[in-house]
Design a protein around this motif. Structure first.
Motif, PDB file in Angstrom:
ATOM      1  N   ILE A 143      26.509 -30.061  13.973  1.00 22.06           N
ATOM      2  CA  ILE A 143      26.512 -29.146  12.828  1.00 22.06           C
ATOM      3  C   ILE A 143      27.914 -28.700  12.406  1.00 22.06           C
ATOM      4  O   ILE A 143      28.195 -28.567  11.228  1.00 22.06           O
ATOM      5  CB  ILE A 143      25.636 -27.906  13.149  1.00 22.06           C
ATOM      6  N   CYS A 144      28.782 -28.477  13.342  1.00 26.05           N
ATOM      7  CA  CYS A 144      30.075 -27.846  13.030  1.00 26.05           C
ATOM      8  C   CYS A 144      31.215 -28.855  12.913  1.00 26.05           C
ATOM      9  O   CYS A 144      32.185 -28.625  12.189  1.00 26.05           O
ATOM     10  CB  CYS A 144      30.449 -26.825  14.102  1.00 26.05           C
ATOM     11  N   CYS A 147      33.165 -30.279   9.805  1.00 24.87           N
ATOM     12  CA  CYS A 147      34.256 -29.496   9.209  1.00 24.87           C
ATOM     13  C   CYS A 147      35.358 -29.144  10.226  1.00 24.87           C
ATOM     14  O   CYS A 147      36.535 -29.302   9.938  1.00 24.87           O
ATOM     15  CB  CYS A 147      33.706 -28.216   8.597  1.00 24.87           C
ATOM     16  N   HIS A 148      34.968 -28.653  11.397  1.00 23.97           N
ATOM     17  CA  HIS A 148      35.989 -28.187  12.350  1.00 23.97           C
ATOM     18  C   HIS A 148      36.514 -29.300  13.252  1.00 23.97           C
ATOM     19  O   HIS A 148      37.424 -29.068  14.039  1.00 23.97           O
ATOM     20  CB  HIS A 148      35.435 -27.042  13.206  1.00 23.97           C
ATOM     21  N   THR A 157      38.615 -29.686   5.565  1.00 22.55           N
ATOM     22  CA  THR A 157      37.688 -28.687   5.030  1.00 22.55           C
ATOM     23  C   THR A 157      37.556 -27.416   5.871  1.00 22.55           C
ATOM     24  O   THR A 157      36.916 -26.470   5.428  1.00 22.55           O
ATOM     25  CB  THR A 157      36.268 -29.285   4.850  1.00 22.55           C
ATOM     26  N   TYR A 166      41.476 -17.426  17.131  1.00 25.23           N
ATOM     27  CA  TYR A 166      40.060 -17.400  17.475  1.00 25.23           C
ATOM     28  C   TYR A 166      39.797 -17.280  18.970  1.00 25.23           C
ATOM     29  O   TYR A 166      38.714 -17.583  19.443  1.00 25.23           O
ATOM     30  CB  TYR A 166      39.376 -18.661  16.918  1.00 25.23           C
ATOM     31  N   HIS A 172      39.474 -12.120  16.100  1.00 23.98           N
ATOM     32  CA  HIS A 172      38.240 -12.877  15.902  1.00 23.98           C
ATOM     33  C   HIS A 172      37.614 -13.160  17.254  1.00 23.98           C
ATOM     34  O   HIS A 172      37.733 -14.262  17.785  1.00 23.98           O
ATOM     35  CB  HIS A 172      38.525 -14.195  15.184  1.00 23.98           C
ATOM     36  N   VAL A 176      32.632 -12.421  16.121  1.00 25.00           N
ATOM     37  CA  VAL A 176      32.996 -13.160  14.906  1.00 25.00           C
ATOM     38  C   VAL A 176      32.520 -14.616  14.986  1.00 25.00           C
ATOM     39  O   VAL A 176      32.003 -15.163  14.016  1.00 25.00           O
ATOM     40  CB  VAL A 176      34.526 -13.104  14.672  1.00 25.00           C
ATOM     41  N   SER A 187      36.022 -16.717   3.143  1.00 22.17           N
ATOM     42  CA  SER A 187      37.412 -17.136   3.268  1.00 22.17           C
ATOM     43  C   SER A 187      38.315 -15.917   3.341  1.00 22.17           C
ATOM     44  O   SER A 187      38.272 -15.056   2.477  1.00 22.17           O
ATOM     45  CB  SER A 187      37.782 -17.988   2.062  1.00 22.17           C
ATOM     46  N   HIS A 188      39.106 -15.807   4.413  1.00 20.91           N
ATOM     47  CA  HIS A 188      40.069 -14.716   4.472  1.00 20.91           C
ATOM     48  C   HIS A 188      41.324 -15.075   5.236  1.00 20.91           C
ATOM     49  O   HIS A 188      42.263 -14.305   5.285  1.00 20.91           O
ATOM     50  CB  HIS A 188      39.427 -13.451   5.051  1.00 20.91           C
ATOM     51  N   MET A 189      41.341 -16.239   5.880  1.00 16.26           N
ATOM     52  CA  MET A 189      42.503 -16.588   6.693  1.00 16.26           C
ATOM     53  C   MET A 189      43.293 -17.752   6.098  1.00 16.26           C
ATOM     54  O   MET A 189      44.472 -17.874   6.322  1.00 16.26           O
ATOM     55  CB  MET A 189      42.043 -17.020   8.087  1.00 16.26           C
ATOM     56  N   GLY A 193      38.594 -22.080   1.598  1.00 15.20           N
ATOM     57  CA  GLY A 193      37.423 -21.534   0.916  1.00 15.20           C
ATOM     58  C   GLY A 193      36.421 -21.007   1.934  1.00 15.20           C
ATOM     59  O   GLY A 193      36.719 -20.941   3.133  1.00 15.20           O
ATOM     60  N   MET A 195      33.171 -20.513   4.410  1.00 18.19           N
ATOM     61  CA  MET A 195      32.333 -21.336   5.286  1.00 18.19           C
ATOM     62  C   MET A 195      30.882 -21.044   4.939  1.00 18.19           C
ATOM     63  O   MET A 195      30.427 -19.904   5.062  1.00 18.19           O
ATOM     64  CB  MET A 195      32.596 -20.988   6.754  1.00 18.19           C
TER      65      MET A 195
HETATM   66  C1  HEC Z   1      31.105 -26.944   5.550  1.00 16.98           C
HETATM   67  C2  HEC Z   1      32.213 -26.754   6.476  1.00 16.98           C
HETATM   68  C3  HEC Z   1      31.974 -25.895   7.712  1.00 16.98           C
HETATM   69  C4  HEC Z   1      30.988 -26.026   8.671  1.00 16.98           C
HETATM   70  C5  HEC Z   1      29.853 -27.045   8.724  1.00 16.98           C
HETATM   71  C6  HEC Z   1      31.268 -25.029   9.671  1.00 16.98           C
HETATM   72  N1  HEC Z   1      32.370 -24.285   9.309  1.00 16.98           N
HETATM   73 FE1  HEC Z   1      33.196 -22.778  10.374  1.00 16.98          FE
HETATM   74  N2  HEC Z   1      34.539 -22.437   8.893  1.00 16.98           N
HETATM   75  C7  HEC Z   1      34.667 -23.193   7.752  1.00 16.98           C
HETATM   76  C8  HEC Z   1      35.733 -22.648   6.944  1.00 16.98           C
HETATM   77  C9  HEC Z   1      36.194 -23.175   5.610  1.00 16.98           C
HETATM   78  C10 HEC Z   1      36.241 -21.525   7.642  1.00 16.98           C
HETATM   79  C11 HEC Z   1      37.440 -20.646   7.264  1.00 16.98           C
HETATM   80  C12 HEC Z   1      37.099 -19.325   6.595  1.00 16.98           C
HETATM   81  C13 HEC Z   1      38.386 -18.510   6.452  1.00 16.98           C
HETATM   82  O1  HEC Z   1      39.196 -18.815   5.584  1.00 16.98           O
HETATM   83  O2  HEC Z   1      38.583 -17.594   7.255  1.00 16.98           O
HETATM   84  C14 HEC Z   1      35.450 -21.423   8.850  1.00 16.98           C
HETATM   85  C15 HEC Z   1      35.632 -20.441   9.815  1.00 16.98           C
HETATM   86  C16 HEC Z   1      34.984 -20.387  11.018  1.00 16.98           C
HETATM   87  C17 HEC Z   1      35.215 -19.386  12.028  1.00 16.98           C
HETATM   88  C18 HEC Z   1      36.112 -18.161  11.878  1.00 16.98           C
HETATM   89  C19 HEC Z   1      35.256 -17.100  11.157  1.00 16.98           C
HETATM   90  C20 HEC Z   1      35.947 -15.844  10.734  1.00 16.98           C
HETATM   91  O3  HEC Z   1      35.231 -14.897  10.352  1.00 16.98           O
HETATM   92  O4  HEC Z   1      37.176 -15.787  10.748  1.00 16.98           O
HETATM   93  C21 HEC Z   1      34.425 -19.697  13.084  1.00 16.98           C
HETATM   94  C22 HEC Z   1      34.346 -18.970  14.401  1.00 16.98           C
HETATM   95  C23 HEC Z   1      33.677 -20.888  12.725  1.00 16.98           C
HETATM   96  N3  HEC Z   1      34.045 -21.277  11.463  1.00 16.98           N
HETATM   97  C24 HEC Z   1      32.752 -21.514  13.540  1.00 16.98           C
HETATM   98  C25 HEC Z   1      31.857 -22.488  13.096  1.00 16.98           C
HETATM   99  C26 HEC Z   1      30.743 -22.975  13.867  1.00 16.98           C
HETATM  100  C27 HEC Z   1      30.400 -22.519  15.265  1.00 16.98           C
HETATM  101  C28 HEC Z   1      30.089 -23.888  13.092  1.00 16.98           C
HETATM  102  C29 HEC Z   1      28.816 -24.647  13.402  1.00 16.98           C
HETATM  103  C30 HEC Z   1      27.657 -23.845  13.745  1.00 16.98           C
HETATM  104  C31 HEC Z   1      30.825 -23.992  11.845  1.00 16.98           C
HETATM  105  N4  HEC Z   1      31.879 -23.133  11.887  1.00 16.98           N
HETATM  106  C32 HEC Z   1      30.489 -24.852  10.814  1.00 16.98           C
HETATM  107  C33 HEC Z   1      33.926 -24.300   7.417  1.00 16.98           C
HETATM  108  C34 HEC Z   1      32.826 -24.786   8.128  1.00 16.98           C
END
Ligand code: HEC
Length: 250
Positions: A143-144, A147-148, A157, A166, A172, A176, A187-189, A193, A195
């Motif tokens: 799932i994650c 992107c990550h 992305t 983190y 965070h 978080v 989006s804040h960091m 854009g 998530m």
């Molecule tokens: C479609 C793309 C995408 C997917 C899929 C995705 N993320 Fe993210 N995630 C992002 C983006 C973009 C940000 C950055 C937001 C920002 O600017 O702070 C982010 C930020 C985060 C953060 C920081 C949050 C915060 O409040 O600062 C965490 C933790 C995280 N993701 C965990 C996950 C986990 C765990 C999954 C799977 C369950 C996941 N992400 C799936 C795009 C994605």
């Protein structure tokens, strides 16, 4: 051969770029490393799966046009790749992965000047995982990771989660991570854009993911402060910089 030897020497002298927020002013937009170069220009650098990305900005954080190439040392192999402009970034396709140990020398022409910058990163260490962390990895990869990244080093992305922002005890913390996994994040960091809310997560799986992320962070030297309070007091001065860098961001 001679050139290669010279480059090898250059690589051994290579010092990793300072953490992105070491001064609290120079911010990474896309989760990369930052180097300050001539004329107040700064280069952000990131290794993606199959490519190197670089962004050149001026001291007002405005994108600046650049051309040039990157020389990489990956797994003992030297790779040269030319940069192409791609939106506000430069991209050079190369046989490299975000998880790799990489040393890079960028040779760029910016505003008629020739400049160079060096970056390096260590290989991602995957530790022996507990049953819960392994369950978390499976869900994360499904799932994650799109992107990550499967190596948690981010992509075009989403930001890297192997990042001081983190870690436990950072701004965070666990709450978080759990909130992002279940609801998404605004989006804040960075400049990626928002998530979106992840699809397909079953209740409780966010805890497995958290355990997995923590295990990966710990294995890669990102222990934060809350997981070992005693050590954190003894070694004051390790993390506060990242913390204040983060705080200055809000
Ligand atoms: C479609 C793309 C995408 C997917 C899929 C995705 N993320 Fe993210 N995630 C992002 C983006 C973009 C940000 C950055 C937001 C920002 O600017 O702070 C982010 C930020 C985060 C953060 C920081 C949050 C915060 O409040 O600062 C965490 C933790 C995280 N993701 C965990 C996950 C986990 C765990 C999954 C799977 C369950 C996941 N992400 C799936 C795009 C994605």
């Amino acid at each position: 051969m001679k050139t290669f030897a010279a480059i090898a020497v250059a690589f051994t002298l290579c010092v990793a770029a300072p953490p992105a927020l070491a001064h609290g002013t120079t911010t990474a937009w896309y989760g990369g490393q930052i180097a300050e170069i001539a004329e107040g220009w700064r280069i952000e650098f990131a290794v993606r799966d199959g490519a190197i990305r670089a962004w050149v900005r001026d001291h007002d954080e405005k994108a600046v046009a650049a051309t040039g190439k990157v020389t990489l040392l990956v797994g003992g192999k030297k790779i040269d790749a030319a940069f192409k402009a791609d939106g506000d970034s430069l991209v050079a396709e190369a046989a490299v992965k975000s998880a790799d140990k990489v040393a890079a020398i960028l040779a760029l022409t910016i505003g008629g000047k020739t400049v160079s910058a060096r970056f390096s990163q260590e290989a991602v260490v995957v530790p022996k995982l507990s049953a819960q962390a392994l369950a978390g990895k499976q869900v994360f990869d499904e799932i994650c990771a799109i992107c990550h990244g499967t190596a948690l080093r981010g992509s075009d992305t989403a930001p890297p989660l192997l990042h001081p922002f983190y870690t436990p005890g950072s701004g965070h913390g666990d709450d978080v991570v759990l909130a992002a996994a279940t609801k998404g994040a605004q989006s804040h960091m960075w400049k990626f854009g928002d998530m979106p809310k992840p699809e397909g997560l079953k209740p409780g799986q966010e805890k497995d993911i958290l355990v997995y992320i923590r295990a990966m962070q710990a294995a890669n030297g990102l222990t934060g402060t809350s997981s070992a309070p005693a050590a954190a007091t003894a070694e004051h001065g390790g993390m506060p910089m990242d913390h204040s860098g983060h705080m200055s961001h809000h």
